[in-house]
Design a protein around this motif. Structure first.
Motif, PDB file in Angstrom:
ATOM      1  N   GLU A  31      64.056   6.720  19.089  1.00  0.00           N
ATOM      2  CA  GLU A  31      62.598   6.836  19.131  1.00  0.00           C
ATOM      3  C   GLU A  31      61.970   6.324  17.835  1.00  0.00           C
ATOM      4  O   GLU A  31      62.540   6.494  16.753  1.00  0.00           O
ATOM      5  N   GLU A  32      60.788   5.715  17.959  1.00  0.00           N
ATOM      6  CA  GLU A  32      60.170   5.052  16.811  1.00  0.00           C
ATOM      7  C   GLU A  32      59.793   6.010  15.693  1.00  0.00           C
ATOM      8  O   GLU A  32      59.850   5.661  14.522  1.00  0.00           O
ATOM      9  N   ASP A  33      59.392   7.227  16.035  1.00  0.00           N
ATOM     10  CA  ASP A  33      58.883   8.140  15.007  1.00  0.00           C
ATOM     11  C   ASP A  33      59.951   9.093  14.474  1.00  0.00           C
ATOM     12  O   ASP A  33      59.654  10.016  13.729  1.00  0.00           O
ATOM     13  N   VAL A  34      61.214   8.887  14.856  1.00  0.00           N
ATOM     14  CA  VAL A  34      62.250   9.796  14.397  1.00  0.00           C
ATOM     15  C   VAL A  34      62.538   9.571  12.917  1.00  0.00           C
ATOM     16  O   VAL A  34      62.432   8.442  12.408  1.00  0.00           O
ATOM     17  N   THR A  35      62.856  10.642  12.218  1.00  0.00           N
ATOM     18  CA  THR A  35      63.276  10.539  10.816  1.00  0.00           C
ATOM     19  C   THR A  35      64.649  11.176  10.681  1.00  0.00           C
ATOM     20  O   THR A  35      64.966  12.154  11.367  1.00  0.00           O
ATOM     21  N   PHE A  36      65.423  10.611   9.789  1.00  0.00           N
ATOM     22  CA  PHE A  36      66.795  11.075   9.596  1.00  0.00           C
ATOM     23  C   PHE A  36      66.859  11.864   8.287  1.00  0.00           C
ATOM     24  O   PHE A  36      67.020  11.288   7.212  1.00  0.00           O
ATOM     25  N   LYS A  37      66.702  13.155   8.383  1.00  0.00           N
ATOM     26  CA  LYS A  37      66.723  14.000   7.195  1.00  0.00           C
ATOM     27  C   LYS A  37      67.282  15.370   7.565  1.00  0.00           C
ATOM     28  O   LYS A  37      67.394  15.714   8.743  1.00  0.00           O
ATOM     29  N   GLU A  38      67.669  16.130   6.553  1.00  0.00           N
ATOM     30  CA  GLU A  38      68.210  17.472   6.776  1.00  0.00           C
ATOM     31  C   GLU A  38      69.326  17.438   7.816  1.00  0.00           C
ATOM     32  O   GLU A  38      69.312  18.197   8.791  1.00  0.00           O
ATOM     33  N   GLY A  39      70.260  16.532   7.619  1.00  0.00           N
ATOM     34  CA  GLY A  39      71.332  16.409   8.598  1.00  0.00           C
ATOM     35  C   GLY A  39      72.535  15.690   8.031  1.00  0.00           C
ATOM     36  O   GLY A  39      72.730  15.610   6.809  1.00  0.00           O
ATOM     37  N   VAL A  40      73.323  15.149   8.938  1.00  0.00           N
ATOM     38  CA  VAL A  40      74.569  14.511   8.542  1.00  0.00           C
ATOM     39  C   VAL A  40      74.645  13.119   9.159  1.00  0.00           C
ATOM     40  O   VAL A  40      74.361  12.930  10.343  1.00  0.00           O
ATOM     41  N   TYR A  41      74.958  12.134   8.329  1.00  0.00           N
ATOM     42  CA  TYR A  41      75.254  10.781   8.805  1.00  0.00           C
ATOM     43  C   TYR A  41      76.761  10.682   9.092  1.00  0.00           C
ATOM     44  O   TYR A  41      77.585  11.247   8.358  1.00  0.00           O
ATOM     45  N   VAL A  42      77.089   9.941  10.146  1.00  0.00           N
ATOM     46  CA  VAL A  42      78.485   9.631  10.446  1.00  0.00           C
ATOM     47  C   VAL A  42      78.624   8.111  10.461  1.00  0.00           C
ATOM     48  O   VAL A  42      77.907   7.422  11.200  1.00  0.00           O
ATOM     49  N   VAL A  43      79.497   7.592   9.614  1.00  0.00           N
ATOM     50  CA  VAL A  43      79.784   6.155   9.563  1.00  0.00           C
ATOM     51  C   VAL A  43      80.942   5.879  10.512  1.00  0.00           C
ATOM     52  O   VAL A  43      82.058   6.348  10.296  1.00  0.00           O
ATOM     53  N   ASN A  44      80.651   5.121  11.584  1.00  0.00           N
ATOM     54  CA  ASN A  44      81.680   4.763  12.567  1.00  0.00           C
ATOM     55  C   ASN A  44      82.141   3.340  12.258  1.00  0.00           C
ATOM     56  O   ASN A  44      81.378   2.386  12.448  1.00  0.00           O
ATOM     57  N   GLU A  45      83.362   3.182  11.796  1.00  0.00           N
ATOM     58  CA  GLU A  45      83.759   1.885  11.261  1.00  0.00           C
ATOM     59  C   GLU A  45      83.941   0.811  12.330  1.00  0.00           C
ATOM     60  O   GLU A  45      83.841  -0.377  12.058  1.00  0.00           O
ATOM     61  N   GLY A  46      84.241   1.182  13.573  1.00  0.00           N
ATOM     62  CA  GLY A  46      84.477   0.171  14.600  1.00  0.00           C
ATOM     63  C   GLY A  46      85.835  -0.477  14.401  1.00  0.00           C
ATOM     64  O   GLY A  46      86.499  -0.294  13.388  1.00  0.00           O
ATOM     65  N   ASN A  47      86.264  -1.262  15.368  1.00  0.00           N
ATOM     66  CA  ASN A  47      87.583  -1.893  15.301  1.00  0.00           C
ATOM     67  C   ASN A  47      87.569  -3.106  14.390  1.00  0.00           C
ATOM     68  O   ASN A  47      86.644  -3.915  14.426  1.00  0.00           O
ATOM     69  N   PHE A  48      88.613  -3.263  13.591  1.00  0.00           N
ATOM     70  CA  PHE A  48      88.728  -4.385  12.672  1.00  0.00           C
ATOM     71  C   PHE A  48      88.723  -5.702  13.442  1.00  0.00           C
ATOM     72  O   PHE A  48      89.532  -5.907  14.352  1.00  0.00           O
ATOM     73  N   ASP A  49      87.785  -6.592  13.073  1.00  0.00           N
ATOM     74  CA  ASP A  49      87.688  -7.943  13.629  1.00  0.00           C
ATOM     75  C   ASP A  49      87.398  -7.983  15.124  1.00  0.00           C
ATOM     76  O   ASP A  49      87.521  -9.029  15.756  1.00  0.00           O
ATOM     77  N   TRP A  50      87.007  -6.866  15.723  1.00  0.00           N
ATOM     78  CA  TRP A  50      86.804  -6.854  17.166  1.00  0.00           C
ATOM     79  C   TRP A  50      85.474  -6.178  17.527  1.00  0.00           C
ATOM     80  O   TRP A  50      84.627  -6.763  18.166  1.00  0.00           O
ATOM     81  N   GLY A  51      85.317  -4.956  17.078  1.00  0.00           N
ATOM     82  CA  GLY A  51      84.080  -4.260  17.363  1.00  0.00           C
ATOM     83  C   GLY A  51      83.136  -4.328  16.189  1.00  0.00           C
ATOM     84  O   GLY A  51      83.382  -5.021  15.205  1.00  0.00           O
ATOM     85  N   VAL A  52      82.036  -3.641  16.279  1.00  0.00           N
ATOM     86  CA  VAL A  52      81.084  -3.588  15.187  1.00  0.00           C
ATOM     87  C   VAL A  52      80.882  -2.137  14.774  1.00  0.00           C
ATOM     88  O   VAL A  52      81.028  -1.216  15.568  1.00  0.00           O
ATOM     89  N   ALA A  53      80.551  -1.983  13.496  1.00  0.00           N
ATOM     90  CA  ALA A  53      80.328  -0.644  12.966  1.00  0.00           C
ATOM     91  C   ALA A  53      78.990  -0.104  13.466  1.00  0.00           C
ATOM     92  O   ALA A  53      78.063  -0.862  13.756  1.00  0.00           O
ATOM     93  N   THR A  54      78.894   1.223  13.552  1.00  0.00           N
ATOM     94  CA  THR A  54      77.633   1.865  13.942  1.00  0.00           C
ATOM     95  C   THR A  54      77.388   3.076  13.057  1.00  0.00           C
ATOM     96  O   THR A  54      78.300   3.565  12.381  1.00  0.00           O
ATOM     97  N   LEU A  55      76.154   3.543  13.085  1.00  0.00           N
ATOM     98  CA  LEU A  55      75.777   4.759  12.367  1.00  0.00           C
ATOM     99  C   LEU A  55      75.289   5.808  13.360  1.00  0.00           C
ATOM    100  O   LEU A  55      74.577   5.478  14.313  1.00  0.00           O
ATOM    101  N   SER A  56      75.674   7.055  13.128  1.00  0.00           N
ATOM    102  CA  SER A  56      75.178   8.183  13.913  1.00  0.00           C
ATOM    103  C   SER A  56      74.516   9.172  12.967  1.00  0.00           C
ATOM    104  O   SER A  56      74.861   9.237  11.779  1.00  0.00           O
ATOM    105  N   HIS A  57      73.575   9.953  13.489  1.00  0.00           N
ATOM    106  CA  HIS A  57      72.925  10.990  12.675  1.00  0.00           C
ATOM    107  C   HIS A  57      72.619  12.201  13.541  1.00  0.00           C
ATOM    108  O   HIS A  57      72.201  12.071  14.694  1.00  0.00           O
ATOM    109  N   LYS A  58      72.862  13.377  12.971  1.00  0.00           N
ATOM    110  CA  LYS A  58      72.520  14.626  13.643  1.00  0.00           C
ATOM    111  C   LYS A  58      71.875  15.565  12.640  1.00  0.00           C
ATOM    112  O   LYS A  58      72.430  15.798  11.561  1.00  0.00           O
ATOM    113  N   ARG A  59      70.698  16.066  13.002  1.00  0.00           N
ATOM    114  CA  ARG A  59      70.043  17.045  12.130  1.00  0.00           C
ATOM    115  C   ARG A  59      70.762  18.382  12.237  1.00  0.00           C
ATOM    116  O   ARG A  59      71.323  18.725  13.272  1.00  0.00           O
TER     117      ARG A  59
END
Length: 356
Positions: A31-59
């Protein structure tokens, strides 16, 4: 006949590109108005040379999880194999290992700000030295990069003799693990490097058991280094180093039978007196103990534990399950007593947990 085989081979390649093989995202747009604060980021590395990395966040106060937020907000992928995220002020610096760059985004909006391109590099971790300077370790280049945080550019290289990894600062000195696997033919040893931040020079090094991979400091400003055994040597150890004398004061042998039992992800609680790491299960170790007991605080069960974090607010334990390194992983949250609290699904190969 040979011509027909060539046609079939190249037709097969054309129908099975990397993009064709990548899983199709089913995540909802952020959603456009969401803010990522007071929570935890998760760095998802993705597969080497195959997939792409992503970011997740949960308040902390919500059950909603925003996955693939980086692409959703910026309309481009984070890159190939995100290794780590470091929060500095209002910004998040993300080392994207196989893309040879560090992407910088606004912490609470996820909007891209800038990028540090480092040709022929494999950046691993960024450590803020002061308001103007940071160090970045690297897997292959035998260098530690000095980054100007005002200009977001590399200003200097510090020569090392191998794979540099995690960093920890005490006063004017930054201590850096230099590690190698048994397959690494470089000259570098199994070392803890002592780096003077005033001169950006390595002034000393300490020989450690094979595979020094992670480091934390405890409440008494003693250093703890986790040595993983170097893939095949499998002689892992947990050592305590006195930074004043720059010598090993404790060394616990951590028996391992195979690659999957190599220890990883050394963490410490907010009081600085309890260590945690993954060795199949999540293990807890008191800093004052004179021997290693292998106290299992979170048993793995059927899971493949991969990433680990201990929330500096309340000592809650976050551990990720990479499952099979292909499908989307999970994060499990436990109390400091090892009682399961909840879980949420994230991206492929959830690696690093970053607390706000």
């Amino acid at each position: 006949m040979k011509y027909i085989i060539y046609i079939a081979f190249f037709s097969l390649i054309a129908c099975n590109s990397v993009e064709d093989s990548m899983p199709i995202s089913t995540e909802k747009e952020v959603e456009e108005d969401v803010t990522f604060k007071e929570g935890v980021y998760v760095v998802n590395e993705g597969n080497f040379d195959w997939g792409v990395a992503t970011l997740s966040h949960k308040r902390y106060d919500s059950d909603t999880v925003n996955n693939e937020l980086y692409k959703s907000i910026n309309n481009f992928e984070l890159g190939n194999v995100a290794q780590s995220m470091t929060l500095i002020g209002d910004e998040a610096y993300i080392c994207v290992n196989n893309s040879a760059r560090i992407d910088i985004m606004e912490e609470t909006t996820g909007k891209w700000i800038d990028r540090i391109e480092i040709p022929n590099s494999s950046p691993r971790y960024l450590h803020q030295v002061d308001e103007k300077k940071a160090y970045v370790t690297d897997l292959y280049s035998d260098k530690i990069y000095v980054v100007d945080l005002e200009k977001n550019e590399v200003t200097k290289n510090i020569a090392s003799t191998g794979w540099t990894e995690k960093m920890c600062q005490l006063g004017q000195y930054v201590y850096v693990t230099e590690t190698k696997t048994v397959f690494d033919r470089r000259k570098g040893g199994q070392l803890l490097l002592k780096l003077d931040t005033n001169t950006d020079e390595i002034i000393d090094s300490l020989k450690l058991p094979i595979g020094p991979i992670d480091i934390v400091k405890d409440k008494d400003n003693m250093l703890w280094v986790l040595c993983n055994g170097g893939l095949e040597e499998l002689q892992p150890a947990l050592v305590q180093v006195d930074p004043t004398t720059f010598s090993i004061t404790k060394s616990f042998s951590l028996s391992a039978n195979d690659y999957l039992s190599m220890p990883s992800r050394l963490r410490i609680n907010k009081e600085g007196d309890q260590l945690y790491f993954i060795q199949r299960d999540v293990i807890q170790q008191d800093i004052y103990a004179d021997h290693f007991e292998r106290k299992v605080i979170v048993p793995k069960g059927k899971r493949l534990f991969y990433g680990l974090g201990v929330n500096p607010r309340n000592n809650e334990i976050y551990v990720t399950d990479a499952i099979d390194y292909v499908q989307k992983g999970w994060v499990f949250r436990y109390s400091d007593m090892g009682v399961k609290l909840d879980s949420f699904q994230v991206g492929v190969i959830p690696n690093e947990i970053v607390f706000q």
